[in-house]
Scaffold this active site. Structure first.
Site, PDB file in Angstrom:
ATOM      1  N   ARG A  94       6.291   1.257 -10.465  1.00  0.00           N
ATOM      2  CA  ARG A  94       6.539   2.318  -9.697  1.00  0.00           C
ATOM      3  C   ARG A  94       5.403   2.570  -8.662  1.00  0.00           C
ATOM      4  O   ARG A  94       4.300   2.599  -8.947  1.00  0.00           O
ATOM      5  CB  ARG A  94       7.042   3.514 -10.699  1.00  0.00           C
ATOM      6  CG  ARG A  94       8.267   3.194 -11.492  1.00  0.00           C
ATOM      7  CD  ARG A  94       8.934   4.598 -11.814  1.00  0.00           C
ATOM      8  NE  ARG A  94       9.933   3.876 -12.922  1.00  0.00           N
ATOM      9  CZ  ARG A  94      11.238   3.451 -12.705  1.00  0.00           C
ATOM     10  NH1 ARG A  94      11.509   3.681 -11.322  1.00  0.00           N
ATOM     11  NH2 ARG A  94      11.827   3.031 -13.538  1.00  0.00           N
ATOM     12  N   ASP A  95       5.884   3.107  -7.344  1.00  0.00           N
ATOM     13  CA  ASP A  95       5.064   3.542  -6.524  1.00  0.00           C
ATOM     14  C   ASP A  95       4.364   4.709  -7.089  1.00  0.00           C
ATOM     15  O   ASP A  95       4.748   5.609  -7.400  1.00  0.00           O
ATOM     16  CB  ASP A  95       5.953   3.648  -5.005  1.00  0.00           C
ATOM     17  CG  ASP A  95       4.605   3.671  -4.053  1.00  0.00           C
ATOM     18  OD1 ASP A  95       4.728   3.005  -3.075  1.00  0.00           O
ATOM     19  OD2 ASP A  95       3.841   4.598  -4.047  1.00  0.00           O
ATOM     20  N   ASN A 113       6.331  -3.895   4.656  1.00  0.00           N
ATOM     21  CA  ASN A 113       5.453  -3.737   5.814  1.00  0.00           C
ATOM     22  C   ASN A 113       4.440  -4.868   5.994  1.00  0.00           C
ATOM     23  O   ASN A 113       4.070  -5.328   4.818  1.00  0.00           O
ATOM     24  CB  ASN A 113       4.844  -2.163   5.681  1.00  0.00           C
ATOM     25  CG  ASN A 113       5.851  -1.201   5.604  1.00  0.00           C
ATOM     26  OD1 ASN A 113       6.528  -1.236   6.533  1.00  0.00           O
ATOM     27  ND2 ASN A 113       5.451  -0.542   4.627  1.00  0.00           N
ATOM     28  N   GLU A 126      -0.826  -0.787   4.233  1.00  0.00           N
ATOM     29  CA  GLU A 126      -2.018  -0.390   3.609  1.00  0.00           C
ATOM     30  C   GLU A 126      -2.528  -1.424   2.724  1.00  0.00           C
ATOM     31  O   GLU A 126      -3.806  -1.364   2.615  1.00  0.00           O
ATOM     32  CB  GLU A 126      -1.626   1.071   3.014  1.00  0.00           C
ATOM     33  CG  GLU A 126      -1.126   1.838   4.017  1.00  0.00           C
ATOM     34  CD  GLU A 126      -0.754   3.311   3.441  1.00  0.00           C
ATOM     35  OE1 GLU A 126      -0.964   3.207   1.941  1.00  0.00           O
ATOM     36  OE2 GLU A 126      -0.250   4.279   4.163  1.00  0.00           O
ATOM     37  N   VAL A 127      -1.722  -2.176   1.896  1.00  0.00           N
ATOM     38  CA  VAL A 127      -2.252  -2.884   0.902  1.00  0.00           C
ATOM     39  C   VAL A 127      -1.818  -4.389   1.252  1.00  0.00           C
ATOM     40  O   VAL A 127      -0.706  -4.732   1.306  1.00  0.00           O
ATOM     41  CB  VAL A 127      -1.605  -2.442  -0.517  1.00  0.00           C
ATOM     42  CG1 VAL A 127      -2.140  -3.484  -1.647  1.00  0.00           C
ATOM     43  CG2 VAL A 127      -1.848  -1.207  -0.963  1.00  0.00           C
ATOM     44  N   HIS A 137       4.315  -6.860  -0.864  1.00  0.00           N
ATOM     45  CA  HIS A 137       5.052  -6.079  -1.556  1.00  0.00           C
ATOM     46  C   HIS A 137       6.538  -5.667  -0.888  1.00  0.00           C
ATOM     47  O   HIS A 137       6.441  -5.418   0.198  1.00  0.00           O
ATOM     48  CB  HIS A 137       4.390  -4.832  -2.092  1.00  0.00           C
ATOM     49  CG  HIS A 137       3.666  -4.110  -0.933  1.00  0.00           C
ATOM     50  ND1 HIS A 137       2.619  -4.459  -0.374  1.00  0.00           N
ATOM     51  CD2 HIS A 137       4.164  -2.958  -0.535  1.00  0.00           C
ATOM     52  CE1 HIS A 137       2.242  -3.615   0.536  1.00  0.00           C
ATOM     53  NE2 HIS A 137       3.271  -2.458   0.755  1.00  0.00           N
ATOM     54  N   HIS A 178       9.135  -2.636  -0.952  1.00  0.00           N
ATOM     55  CA  HIS A 178       9.556  -1.480  -1.414  1.00  0.00           C
ATOM     56  C   HIS A 178      10.923  -1.354  -1.656  1.00  0.00           C
ATOM     57  O   HIS A 178      11.863  -1.691  -0.855  1.00  0.00           O
ATOM     58  CB  HIS A 178       9.203  -0.302  -0.553  1.00  0.00           C
ATOM     59  CG  HIS A 178       7.720  -0.002  -0.111  1.00  0.00           C
ATOM     60  ND1 HIS A 178       7.098   1.017  -0.329  1.00  0.00           N
ATOM     61  CD2 HIS A 178       6.967  -1.002   1.024  1.00  0.00           C
ATOM     62  CE1 HIS A 178       6.017   0.994   0.184  1.00  0.00           C
ATOM     63  NE2 HIS A 178       5.717  -0.195   0.946  1.00  0.00           N
TER      64      HIS A 178
HETATM   65  P1  AMP Z   1       2.565  -0.301   2.421  1.00  0.00           P
HETATM   66  O1  AMP Z   1       1.962   0.969   3.241  1.00  0.00           O
HETATM   67  O2  AMP Z   1       3.574  -0.725   2.705  1.00  0.00           O
HETATM   68  O3  AMP Z   1       0.979  -1.184   2.175  1.00  0.00           O
HETATM   69  O4  AMP Z   1       2.517   0.502   0.846  1.00  0.00           O
HETATM   70  C1  AMP Z   1       1.665   0.373  -0.068  1.00  0.00           C
HETATM   71  C2  AMP Z   1       2.219   1.648  -1.213  1.00  0.00           C
HETATM   72  O5  AMP Z   1       1.380   1.442  -2.127  1.00  0.00           O
HETATM   73  C3  AMP Z   1       2.094   2.913  -0.875  1.00  0.00           C
HETATM   74  O6  AMP Z   1       3.664   3.378  -0.887  1.00  0.00           O
HETATM   75  C4  AMP Z   1       1.368   3.366  -1.808  1.00  0.00           C
HETATM   76  O7  AMP Z   1       1.919   4.718  -2.372  1.00  0.00           O
HETATM   77  C5  AMP Z   1       1.227   2.443  -3.008  1.00  0.00           C
HETATM   78  N1  AMP Z   1       0.382   2.497  -3.918  1.00  0.00           N
HETATM   79  C6  AMP Z   1      -1.025   2.537  -3.491  1.00  0.00           C
HETATM   80  N2  AMP Z   1      -1.757   2.426  -4.366  1.00  0.00           N
HETATM   81  C7  AMP Z   1      -0.909   2.356  -5.811  1.00  0.00           C
HETATM   82  C8  AMP Z   1      -1.315   2.216  -7.078  1.00  0.00           C
HETATM   83  N3  AMP Z   1      -2.198   2.178  -7.595  1.00  0.00           N
HETATM   84  N4  AMP Z   1       0.135   2.038  -7.902  1.00  0.00           N
HETATM   85  C9  AMP Z   1       1.244   2.101  -7.473  1.00  0.00           C
HETATM   86  N5  AMP Z   1       1.574   2.135  -5.990  1.00  0.00           N
HETATM   87  C10 AMP Z   1       0.459   2.506  -5.280  1.00  0.00           C
END
Ligand code: AMP
Length: 125
Positions: free
Chosen positions: A34-35, A93, A101-102, A106, A108
């Site tokens: 879960r996000d 993304n 961001e990560v 991934h 979503h």
């Molecule tokens: P993105 O902008 O596509 O890279 O999305 C990164 C997602 O990771 C965002 O929706 C964040 O809310 C989610 N996220 C960041 N840290 C965590 C975490 N520790 N556990 C679960 N989701 C996370």
């Protein structure tokens, strides 16, 4: 293009068990959890266990077994979260324009409410 994988990214830490997650499903090659900041009643992230930065990296370098497992897991999450009837959205993304961001691939999976149109007006963020 070479892909540089940062093994200190937060999803790599989740995969190593260094930080907790709320797992929905784990398979041989894939983890779904879960996000942490859900943007819809259902917001699940599906990641490969392998070190892939983004979708095109995965599509190019992952094994057939990894690719099949990843995609089947997405389908299974949709079923498990009962999203077929009401509908849902998958988003992945990548890079700067995608506002990733990560830097670990991934997808979503979002659902459980009307999600609006696919893209908000671009404002550069
Ligand atoms: P993105 O902008 O596509 O890279 O999305 C990164 C997602 O990771 C965002 O929706 C964040 O809310 C989610 N996220 C960041 N840290 C965590 C975490 N520790 N556990 C679960 N989701 C996370």
């Amino acid at each position: 293009m070479p892909y540089t994988y940062d093994d200190q990214n937060i999803f790599a830490k989740i995969l190593r068990g260094e930080i907790p997650n709320t797992t929905v499903l784990e398979t041989e090659h894939t983890l779904a959890f879960r996000d942490l900041y859900p943007q819809a009643p259902v917001h699940v992230l599906v990641i490969p266990k392998g070190a892939y930065v983004c979708y095109d990296h995965f599509a190019r370098d992952a094994s057939d077994a990894e690719i099949v497992d990843f995609n089947r897991t997405i389908g299974r999450i949709v079923e498990m979260e009962s999203l077929q009837e009401g509908g849902y959205r998958t988003i992945s993304n990548a890079g700067q324009a995608g506002v990733q961001e990560v830097p670990h691939l991934h997808v979503h999976i979002l659902g459980g409410r009307p999600l609006g149109r696919m893209l908000a007006p671009a404002d550069g963020t």
